[in-house]
Design a protein around this motif. Structure first.
Motif, PDB file in Angstrom:
ATOM      1  N   ARG A 235       0.840  -1.203   0.000  1.00 22.27           N
ATOM      2  CA  ARG A 235       0.000   0.000   0.000  1.00 22.27           C
ATOM      3  C   ARG A 235       0.872   1.248   0.000  1.00 22.27           C
ATOM      4  O   ARG A 235       1.924   1.283   0.648  1.00 22.27           O
ATOM      5  CB  ARG A 235      -0.906   0.039   1.247  1.00 22.27           C
ATOM      6  CG  ARG A 235      -2.048  -0.931   1.233  1.00 22.27           C
ATOM      7  CD  ARG A 235      -2.677  -1.053   2.613  1.00 22.27           C
ATOM      8  NE  ARG A 235      -3.145   0.217   3.131  1.00 22.27           N
ATOM      9  CZ  ARG A 235      -4.368   0.712   2.958  1.00 22.27           C
ATOM     10  NH1 ARG A 235      -5.244   0.029   2.242  1.00 22.27           N
ATOM     11  NH2 ARG A 235      -4.728   1.864   3.477  1.00 22.27           N
ATOM     12  N   VAL A 236       0.421   2.253  -0.716  1.00 18.05           N
ATOM     13  CA  VAL A 236       1.043   3.577  -0.680  1.00 18.05           C
ATOM     14  C   VAL A 236      -0.075   4.587  -0.466  1.00 18.05           C
ATOM     15  O   VAL A 236      -1.016   4.656  -1.257  1.00 18.05           O
ATOM     16  CB  VAL A 236       1.802   3.888  -1.992  1.00 18.05           C
ATOM     17  CG1 VAL A 236       2.259   5.344  -2.002  1.00 18.05           C
ATOM     18  CG2 VAL A 236       2.993   2.966  -2.152  1.00 18.05           C
ATOM     19  N   THR A 237       0.026   5.346   0.622  1.00 19.62           N
ATOM     20  CA  THR A 237      -1.014   6.325   0.933  1.00 19.62           C
ATOM     21  C   THR A 237      -0.636   7.695   0.380  1.00 19.62           C
ATOM     22  O   THR A 237       0.539   8.068   0.330  1.00 19.62           O
ATOM     23  CB  THR A 237      -1.249   6.427   2.444  1.00 19.62           C
ATOM     24  OG1 THR A 237      -0.016   6.776   3.103  1.00 19.62           O
ATOM     25  CG2 THR A 237      -1.747   5.094   2.994  1.00 19.62           C
ATOM     26  N   LEU A 238      -1.666   8.446  -0.024  1.00 15.53           N
ATOM     27  CA  LEU A 238      -1.490   9.766  -0.622  1.00 15.53           C
ATOM     28  C   LEU A 238      -2.311  10.769   0.171  1.00 15.53           C
ATOM     29  O   LEU A 238      -3.486  10.523   0.467  1.00 15.53           O
ATOM     30  CB  LEU A 238      -1.964   9.771  -2.077  1.00 15.53           C
ATOM     31  CG  LEU A 238      -1.637   8.548  -2.943  1.00 15.53           C
ATOM     32  CD1 LEU A 238      -2.380   8.622  -4.266  1.00 15.53           C
ATOM     33  CD2 LEU A 238      -0.144   8.464  -3.182  1.00 15.53           C
ATOM     34  N   GLY A 239      -1.726  11.906   0.516  1.00 13.89           N
ATOM     35  CA  GLY A 239      -2.489  12.917   1.239  1.00 13.89           C
ATOM     36  C   GLY A 239      -1.623  14.049   1.748  1.00 13.89           C
ATOM     37  O   GLY A 239      -0.403  14.076   1.525  1.00 13.89           O
ATOM     38  N   ARG A 240      -2.262  14.985   2.444  1.00  9.32           N
ATOM     39  CA  ARG A 240      -1.567  16.184   2.923  1.00  9.32           C
ATOM     40  C   ARG A 240      -0.758  15.932   4.195  1.00  9.32           C
ATOM     41  O   ARG A 240       0.213  16.634   4.472  1.00  9.32           O
ATOM     42  CB  ARG A 240      -2.602  17.295   3.168  1.00  9.32           C
ATOM     43  CG  ARG A 240      -2.010  18.693   3.291  1.00  9.32           C
ATOM     44  CD  ARG A 240      -3.059  19.766   3.401  1.00  9.32           C
ATOM     45  NE  ARG A 240      -3.789  19.692   4.669  1.00  9.32           N
ATOM     46  CZ  ARG A 240      -5.065  19.314   4.793  1.00  9.32           C
ATOM     47  NH1 ARG A 240      -5.742  18.965   3.713  1.00  9.32           N
ATOM     48  NH2 ARG A 240      -5.654  19.284   5.970  1.00  9.32           N
ATOM     49  N   ALA A 241      -1.158  14.942   4.994  1.00  3.16           N
ATOM     50  CA  ALA A 241      -0.487  14.685   6.272  1.00  3.16           C
ATOM     51  C   ALA A 241       0.918  14.114   6.043  1.00  3.16           C
ATOM     52  O   ALA A 241       1.127  13.322   5.120  1.00  3.16           O
ATOM     53  CB  ALA A 241      -1.313  13.722   7.117  1.00  3.16           C
TER      54      ALA A 241
END
Length: 226
Positions: free
Chosen positions: A22-28
């Motif tokens: 899994r690779v998460t994408l976001g501002r955090a």
């Protein structure tokens, strides 16, 4: 190896190889790919590896996830796809996948029956089909699943796509992949793994055989060769 390339204003800012589950994408800052744009949620989307494919999932973001200009909820990434996040662009590069001959891929979401969730915050995208640019002589097996319980008991659905997702988004999801050497079921997300003949499939792909009973997210299905 497949990778994601983040850019803005024509400059490459970051590259991430898809060598994990899994690779998460976001501002955090806790995300593997951090996108510093006010229109991006702290946890905006995730890319999950399933076999040779990578599936992009919008995590119920406020402003949505767009691939090549179209808003999506679940999308099987194709070589060259561009995901836009405000002023940032994320390109998916997988030359190996683009050279394969089994690129006739259609995704069936939210189980084998019914419609995709359609609350205002999660508009659905139409099913998309991407065909190989060249003819292929690869032979694929034929398979079906039969619903065993509920109001649709006895209904049969052909597994004539390369990738079929079964289950419920943001809950328990599994994927059935159609390869020249057979059908395989693999866990995508959720705490409970799919069960085949009463046993959890774990994290590895599990080959499906005639008469196997599949249980995912409250659905009970029987696998039947074509």
């Amino acid at each position: 190896m497949a990778k994601l390339v983040l850019s803005s204003g024509g400059s490459i800012l970051y590259q991430c190889f898809l060598d994990g589950e899994r690779v998460t994408l976001g501002r955090a800052p806790r995300n593997q790919v951090v996108i510093d744009d006010p229109g991006v949620d702290p946890e905006h989307a995730v890319v999950t590896t399933v076999g040779n494919d990578h599936i992009l999932e919008d995590l119920r973001s406020a402003n949505g996830t767009f691939v090549n200009g179209a808003r999506v909820f679940l999308h099987i990434l194709q070589h060259g796809d561009v995901v836009q996040f405000g002023t940032f662009f994320l390109r998916y590069l997988n030359p190996k996948a683009s050279a394969e001959m089994d690129l006739d891929r259609t995704m069936l979401v939210t189980g084998l029956h019914g419609n995709r969730p359609t609350p205002e915050s999660i508009p659905s995208a139409p099913q998309s089909r991407v065909r190989s640019a060249r003819p292929t002589s690869v032979h694929f097996p034929k398979g079906r699943v039969r619903t065993l319980e509920g109001v649709r008991a006895g209904e049969i659905v052909d597994l004539d796509r390369v990738v079929t997702l079964i289950g419920r988004p943001a809950d328990d999801l599994a994927v059935i992949t159609r390869r020249p050497h057979g059908y395989f079921i693999t866990h995508v997300e959720g705490r409970r793994r799919a069960r085949v003949n009463g046993r959890s499939i774990g994290n590895d792909a599990r080959v499906l055989r005639h008469g196997d009973t599949i249980e995912v997210a409250g659905q009970k299905l029987e696998f039947l060769p074509g």
